[in-house]
Design an enzyme around this catalytic site. Structure first.
Site, short mmCIF file in Angstrom:
data_model
loop_
_atom_site.label_atom_id
_atom_site.label_comp_id
_atom_site.label_asym_id
_atom_site.label_seq_id
_atom_site.Cartn_x
_atom_site.Cartn_y
_atom_site.Cartn_z
N SER A 198 21.78 -26.85 -35.41
CA SER A 198 20.63 -26.05 -35.03
C SER A 198 20.03 -25.40 -36.28
O SER A 198 19.64 -26.11 -37.20
CB SER A 198 21.03 -25.03 -33.97
OG SER A 198 19.90 -24.44 -33.38
N HIS B 104 21.25 -29.05 -26.05
CA HIS B 104 21.40 -28.50 -27.40
C HIS B 104 22.88 -28.19 -27.65
O HIS B 104 23.29 -27.05 -27.86
CB HIS B 104 20.55 -27.23 -27.52
CG HIS B 104 20.37 -26.75 -28.93
ND1 HIS B 104 19.76 -27.50 -29.91
CD2 HIS B 104 20.73 -25.58 -29.55
CE1 HIS B 104 19.74 -26.83 -31.04
NE2 HIS B 104 20.33 -25.67 -30.85
#
Length: 690
Positions: free
Chosen positions: A549, A664
């Site tokens: 991320s 994610h």
């Protein structure tokens, strides 16, 4: 003769030949993805990788892993995943049963059976149980692990979805029960209901058996704010609804009101944290807050202090706060919350966890420490009860360190912690030690890091180095079963770097690496890698670095700015293209963190850390693997796709992998997680010659 394709470049940042890879489900893009997946699988999906996958899955599926519970209405609820139930069982039991070696769980919903029945790739992302009667719930069901969810009402007593219950199609959505027949709806579903970041722009009053898209809007924000949300204070003598507007990631505007909308703004600085319960208010200023007072003299409350006052007195104009906490050098607040009328402060004191509890009464605040928890490693404390009005003050606590698996405790008011569950060991810690060190970054700042591995300095240790460095998120040393089994147990060393941009040492530590300072977090990580070499632990070719991320931006910058300090790089669900990030999915929400690439003054400092534009031919880049997920609706898969395509076009060793699901994260279930982690570690080990 033309050289290798190097577009986009810093000189022509918008000349991007790989924009077609941003079409997530486009036929051409998916053809490229499948070819990449096949190539990566052939290279690193050998027999050992399959064996590693099976080993990790066995660890993740162990029946004696800790089932973390939430207490609602006196019962404990948990989502449990294992080999027989990969999607999970939503289930409930009593505390008495939970304490036993084999609790008696009642299954409320079998997610695998539901997915088969409806032919959907369901993942349970959240539950919201009706307070009071606890017989209904709104379930948030995700397809493939995405953040977007479908909302459906579930009858707990009947163990079934209600045929004509609340229902909302897929979107970035959440709800709060106002009463049995009314929900507060925060959702991006519907015309003009989403902000530029893709989150809810309004709070709607959704009545049972009515169209949610026609529900009354009782609160809204501007399209360029990040989001709004709301909640209900059920301990108030009259109906009290609170509303929060987030113009950016730092600022908040908070109001109190009722089901008709906000009535009164809470007059604290917009960058302050605040929370209240049972007529007591706590505030943490992010910047110094000066309060003029002609009668008692002006008072300035400093950055990261915590101050408290009677809420009703505050609303009446009183500003005579009591100071509850003041930061010191390397002593910083990590967060605070109310539980059963007590304010619990989470503190790091030179990176050691400390928990202080303040109880207000008659204008005074008593203070006590939560004693009996480890002061080394990582400790989290949170309310046992999901609903504040049901709390008796009980806390749950989880303690772990890199060599000690998590333990779960219950902490009753003014009592010592009581062990509830202990996770099993996932790997053999024999011969391993944990040590703390500090590297010196580019500007002289000392950067702490935790090292785990064999004692001594071989100069050739295979090192797994992990970092994040952003969004005010601390990165404590934790028990990593996968790294323990597939790295430490094999003789390797693992390192966690505690970079600026986190919260380890308070707001100053975070602010140093925000916007134009982000390069300092990257310098910090590179400094840790250099310090491992300086101390004789290893050499650059044996350092395998990983980040995801925002940490993916970190790793991409190691490739372009510090390639000589690493032997391999793993870049997962990353942010990389800083020219277009704010236009992709929730990217606009991150402008306060990174800067606005559409502003020339911001692009000036963003450009050098946009590794997608900086990468150029003829460099000595180490091997890199870029991993994303097609169902990641937070950070666009295009970042990883485009970076891999550009690096490959320039002739670099760049591998790419994109599972179809996972969101994610590293996967939606233990099967996906084990397979992906095994593949990633196979790449890292091979790349550093181990």
């Amino acid at each position: 003769m033309l050289g290798p394709e190097s577009r986009p470049t810093l000189d022509a940042p918008d000349d991007d030949p790989y924009l077609w890879l941003e079409d997530i489900e486009g036929a051409l893009a998916l053809e490229w993805v499948e070819a990449q997946n096949t190539a990566t699988g052939k290279l690193f999906g050998q027999k050992q990788t399959a064996a590693d996958r099976d080993l990790l899955k066995t660890i993740f599926d162990r029946p004696d892993n800790v089932p973390y519970p939430t207490r609602i209405g006196g019962r404990l609820f948990n989502l449990w995943q294992d080999a027989a139930n990969p999607r999970g069982l939503w289930r409930t039991t009593t505390l008495e049963s939970f304490r036993s070696e084999v609790p008696a769980w009642e299954v409320l919903l079998d997610l695998d059976a539901l997915a088969r029945q409806e032919n959907e790739d369901w993942v349970l992302k959240g539950t919201s149980i009706l307070p009071g009667t606890h017989d209904r719930a709104i379930l948030s069901l995700s397809r493939g692990g995405a953040d977007a969810v479908v909302l459906r009402e579930f009858d707990i007593a009947e163990r079934a979805f209600m045929p004509n219950g609340f229902y909302l199609p897929e979107g970035q959505s959440s709800t709060v029960w106002l009463d049995r027949d009314t929900l507060l709806l925060m959702s991006a579903v519907g015309p003009d209901m989403a902000t530029a970041s893709g989150y809810a722009r309004t709070v709607r009053l959704w009545q049972r058996e009515t169209d949610p898209l026609a529900a009354l809007i009782i609160f809204e924000t501007r399209p360029h704010s990040i989001l709004v949300y709301a909640g209900v204070d059920r301990e108030s003598p009259q109906e009290l609804v609170w509303f929060v507007e987030k113009p950016g990631i730092i600022e908040s505007n908070v109001w109190t009101g009722d089901r008709t909308g906000p009535k009164m703004r809470i007059e604290v600085p917009t960058d302050a944290w605040l929370s209240w319960q049972r007529d007591w208010l706590a505030v943490k200023p992010r910047t110094p807050w000066n309060i003029p007072d002609a009668a008692y003299g002006d008072k300035t409350h400093g950055t990261d202090t915590v101050i408290g006052i009677s809420f009703s007195a505050f609303l009446a104009g009183d500003r005579r706060f009591t100071t509850l906490f003041e930061p010191a050098s390397r002593r910083a607040l990590q967060g605070f919350f109310w539980c059963g009328g007590r304010l619990v402060l989470s503190i790091l004191d030179d990176l050691k966890p400390v928990f202080e509890v303040f109880t207000p009464a008659d204008g005074a605040w008593s203070r006590e420490l939560v004693a009996g928890l480890p002061d080394l490693g990582t400790v989290y404390v949170w309310p046992f009860d999901s609903e504040a009005e049901e709390s008796n003050g009980d806390l749950l606590a989880s303690a772990q360190d890199p060599l000690t698996p998590p333990s779960l405790f219950v902490v009753r008011p003014a009592a010592a912690p009581v062990l509830l569950k202990q996770a099993p060991r996932a790997f053999d810690p024999a011969g391993l030690v944990t040590t703390r060190h500090e590297a010196v970054s580019s500007d002289g700042t000392r950067i702490p890091y935790v090292q785990v591995g064999p004692p001594g300095m071989s100069g050739d240790a295979p090192v797994h180095l992990y970092g994040y460095g952003g969004f005010n998120v601390s990165l404590p040393p934790f028990y990593n079963a996968a790294i323990g089994k597939l790295w430490l147990e094999l003789g390797g060393t693992s390192v966690i770097a505690r970079l600026r941009g986190g919260r380890e040492f308070g707001t100053e530590w975070y602010e140093a690496a925000r916007r134009e300072g982000r390069r300092l977090a990257h310098d910090d990580f590179a400094a840790v890698a250099a310090d491992l070499v300086r101390r004789g632990v290893t050499h650059p070719g044996r350092i395998a670095a990983e980040g995801g991320s925002n940490g993916g931006l970190l790793i991409a910058n190691m490739l372009t700015r510090y390639p000589d300090r690493f032997g391999a790089l793993l870049c997962t669900v990353p942010v990389i293209d800083m020219r277009r990030y704010a236009k992709l999915l929730i990217g606009a929400a991150c402008i306060d963190e990174y800067g606005d690439p559409d502003k020339p003054e911001d692009w000036q400092f963003l450009a050098p850390m946009s590794a997608y534009h900086v990468a150029s031919p003829g460099k000595n880049y180490p091997p890199i693997m870029l991993v994303t997920s097609r169902r990641d609706d937070r950070v666009h898969p295009g970042h990883a796709r485009k970076m891999a395509a550009k690096l490959q076009a320039m002739g670099y060793e760049a591998h790419f992998y994109e599972p179809a699901t996972g969101g994610h994260s590293s996967g939606k279930d233990h099967d996906e997680q084990a397979a992906l982690i095994a593949l990633e570690l196979a790449f890292l080990r091979r790349a550093i010659g181990w």
